[in-house]
Design a protein around this motif. Sequence first.
Motif, PDB file in Angstrom:
ATOM      1  N   GLY A   6     -39.134 106.222  51.801  1.00  0.00           N
ATOM      2  CA  GLY A   6     -40.219 105.980  52.736  1.00  0.00           C
ATOM      3  C   GLY A   6     -40.165 106.935  53.906  1.00  0.00           C
ATOM      4  N   GLY A   7     -41.097 106.771  54.825  1.00  0.00           N
ATOM      5  CA  GLY A   7     -41.175 107.649  55.973  1.00  0.00           C
ATOM      6  C   GLY A   7     -39.931 107.622  56.841  1.00  0.00           C
ATOM      7  N   VAL A   8     -39.373 106.429  57.052  1.00  0.00           N
ATOM      8  CA  VAL A   8     -38.167 106.305  57.873  1.00  0.00           C
ATOM      9  C   VAL A   8     -36.990 107.000  57.194  1.00  0.00           C
ATOM     10  N   ALA A   9     -36.863 106.822  55.884  1.00  0.00           N
ATOM     11  CA  ALA A   9     -35.765 107.453  55.148  1.00  0.00           C
ATOM     12  C   ALA A   9     -35.880 108.974  55.200  1.00  0.00           C
ATOM     13  N   LEU A  10     -37.074 109.487  55.045  1.00  0.00           N
ATOM     14  CA  LEU A  10     -37.260 110.942  55.097  1.00  0.00           C
ATOM     15  C   LEU A  10     -36.965 111.486  56.489  1.00  0.00           C
ATOM     16  N   ALA A  11     -37.389 110.755  57.524  1.00  0.00           N
ATOM     17  CA  ALA A  11     -37.105 111.190  58.897  1.00  0.00           C
ATOM     18  C   ALA A  11     -35.600 111.184  59.163  1.00  0.00           C
ATOM     19  N   ALA A  12     -34.911 110.147  58.691  1.00  0.00           N
ATOM     20  CA  ALA A  12     -33.460 110.072  58.874  1.00  0.00           C
ATOM     21  C   ALA A  12     -32.759 111.219  58.164  1.00  0.00           C
ATOM     22  N   ARG A  13     -33.236 111.553  56.961  1.00  0.00           N
ATOM     23  CA  ARG A  13     -32.641 112.661  56.206  1.00  0.00           C
ATOM     24  C   ARG A  13     -32.815 113.986  56.950  1.00  0.00           C
ATOM     25  N   ARG A  14     -33.991 114.198  57.554  1.00  0.00           N
ATOM     26  CA  ARG A  14     -34.231 115.427  58.312  1.00  0.00           C
ATOM     27  C   ARG A  14     -33.324 115.499  59.540  1.00  0.00           C
ATOM     28  N   LEU A  15     -33.206 114.389  60.248  1.00  0.00           N
ATOM     29  CA  LEU A  15     -32.340 114.357  61.426  1.00  0.00           C
ATOM     30  C   LEU A  15     -30.885 114.609  61.051  1.00  0.00           C
ATOM     31  N   ALA A  16     -30.436 113.989  59.980  1.00  0.00           N
ATOM     32  CA  ALA A  16     -29.044 114.154  59.536  1.00  0.00           C
ATOM     33  C   ALA A  16     -28.767 115.601  59.147  1.00  0.00           C
ATOM     34  N   GLY A  17     -29.751 116.244  58.525  1.00  0.00           N
ATOM     35  CA  GLY A  17     -29.575 117.639  58.120  1.00  0.00           C
ATOM     36  C   GLY A  17     -29.432 118.584  59.290  1.00  0.00           C
ATOM     37  N   ALA A  18     -30.015 118.212  60.425  1.00  0.00           N
ATOM     38  CA  ALA A  18     -29.967 119.072  61.600  1.00  0.00           C
ATOM     39  C   ALA A  18     -28.820 118.718  62.540  1.00  0.00           C
ATOM     40  N   ALA A  19     -28.152 117.602  62.298  1.00  0.00           N
ATOM     41  CA  ALA A  19     -27.107 117.124  63.203  1.00  0.00           C
ATOM     42  C   ALA A  19     -25.748 117.751  62.897  1.00  0.00           C
ATOM     43  N   THR A  20     -24.922 117.839  63.913  1.00  0.00           N
ATOM     44  CA  THR A  20     -23.554 118.326  63.738  1.00  0.00           C
ATOM     45  C   THR A  20     -22.682 117.252  63.108  1.00  0.00           C
ATOM     46  N   HIS A  21     -22.858 116.013  63.546  1.00  0.00           N
ATOM     47  CA  HIS A  21     -22.099 114.876  63.033  1.00  0.00           C
ATOM     48  C   HIS A  21     -23.066 113.764  62.664  1.00  0.00           C
ATOM     49  N   VAL A  22     -22.742 113.016  61.604  1.00  0.00           N
ATOM     50  CA  VAL A  22     -23.590 111.913  61.161  1.00  0.00           C
ATOM     51  C   VAL A  22     -22.717 110.698  60.874  1.00  0.00           C
ATOM     52  N   LEU A  23     -23.143 109.553  61.361  1.00  0.00           N
ATOM     53  CA  LEU A  23     -22.478 108.294  61.092  1.00  0.00           C
ATOM     54  C   LEU A  23     -23.515 107.348  60.520  1.00  0.00           C
ATOM     55  N   LEU A  24     -23.266 106.875  59.309  1.00  0.00           N
ATOM     56  CA  LEU A  24     -24.195 105.953  58.669  1.00  0.00           C
ATOM     57  C   LEU A  24     -23.643 104.546  58.732  1.00  0.00           C
ATOM     58  N   LEU A  25     -24.480 103.603  59.130  1.00  0.00           N
ATOM     59  CA  LEU A  25     -24.103 102.197  59.189  1.00  0.00           C
ATOM     60  C   LEU A  25     -25.080 101.396  58.349  1.00  0.00           C
ATOM     61  N   SER A  26     -24.571 100.345  57.729  1.00  0.00           N
ATOM     62  CA  SER A  26     -25.417  99.496  56.908  1.00  0.00           C
ATOM     63  C   SER A  26     -25.043  98.041  57.134  1.00  0.00           C
ATOM     64  N   GLY A  27     -26.012  97.173  57.128  1.00  0.00           N
ATOM     65  CA  GLY A  27     -25.760  95.745  57.243  1.00  0.00           C
ATOM     66  C   GLY A  27     -25.626  95.093  55.890  1.00  0.00           C
ATOM     67  N   THR A  28     -25.767  95.858  54.841  1.00  0.00           N
ATOM     68  CA  THR A  28     -25.709  95.338  53.477  1.00  0.00           C
ATOM     69  C   THR A  28     -24.389  95.753  52.828  1.00  0.00           C
ATOM     70  N   PRO A  29     -23.689  94.821  52.182  1.00  0.00           N
ATOM     71  CA  PRO A  29     -22.463  95.209  51.465  1.00  0.00           C
ATOM     72  C   PRO A  29     -22.779  96.260  50.399  1.00  0.00           C
ATOM     73  N   SER A  30     -22.165  97.414  50.503  1.00  0.00           N
ATOM     74  CA  SER A  30     -22.477  98.527  49.601  1.00  0.00           C
ATOM     75  C   SER A  30     -22.112  98.242  48.153  1.00  0.00           C
ATOM     76  N   LEU A  31     -21.039  97.509  47.929  1.00  0.00           N
ATOM     77  CA  LEU A  31     -20.612  97.271  46.553  1.00  0.00           C
ATOM     78  C   LEU A  31     -21.500  96.283  45.818  1.00  0.00           C
ATOM     79  N   ALA A  32     -22.361  95.581  46.541  1.00  0.00           N
ATOM     80  CA  ALA A  32     -23.257  94.628  45.892  1.00  0.00           C
ATOM     81  C   ALA A  32     -24.255  95.350  44.982  1.00  0.00           C
TER      82      ALA A  32
END
Length: 72
Positions: A6-32
Motif C-alpha cells: 500500500g501507499g504507507v508501505a511504499l513510503a516507508a520503503r523509500r524512506l528506509a532506502g534513503a536512511a543511514t540507519h533503519v529500525l523496524l518495529l512490529s506489534g505482531t509476533p513475526s513467527l505467527a
Amino acid sequence: MAPGEGGVALAARRLAGAATHVLLLSGTPSLARPFSLFNQVDMLRPGLLGASKLDFAAAYCSGGGGGGGGGG
C-alpha cells in the motif's frame, strides 16, 4: 508492514532506502506468519529472502508441516 504494498508501505520503503540507519518495529509476533516477514526483511536487506515475495512463499511458507505456519 501489511502484506500488501500500500501507499504507507511504499513510503516507508523509500524512506528506509534513503536512511543511514533503519529500525523496524512490529506489534505482531513475526513467527505467527512468516509470509509477513518478507517486506520487513526485504526493506533491510533486499534480496536476502529471495527475489520476490512469491519466491519466499514457495520456499518458506508452503504449509508442509515444517512448523512455520502457512501462506498469506
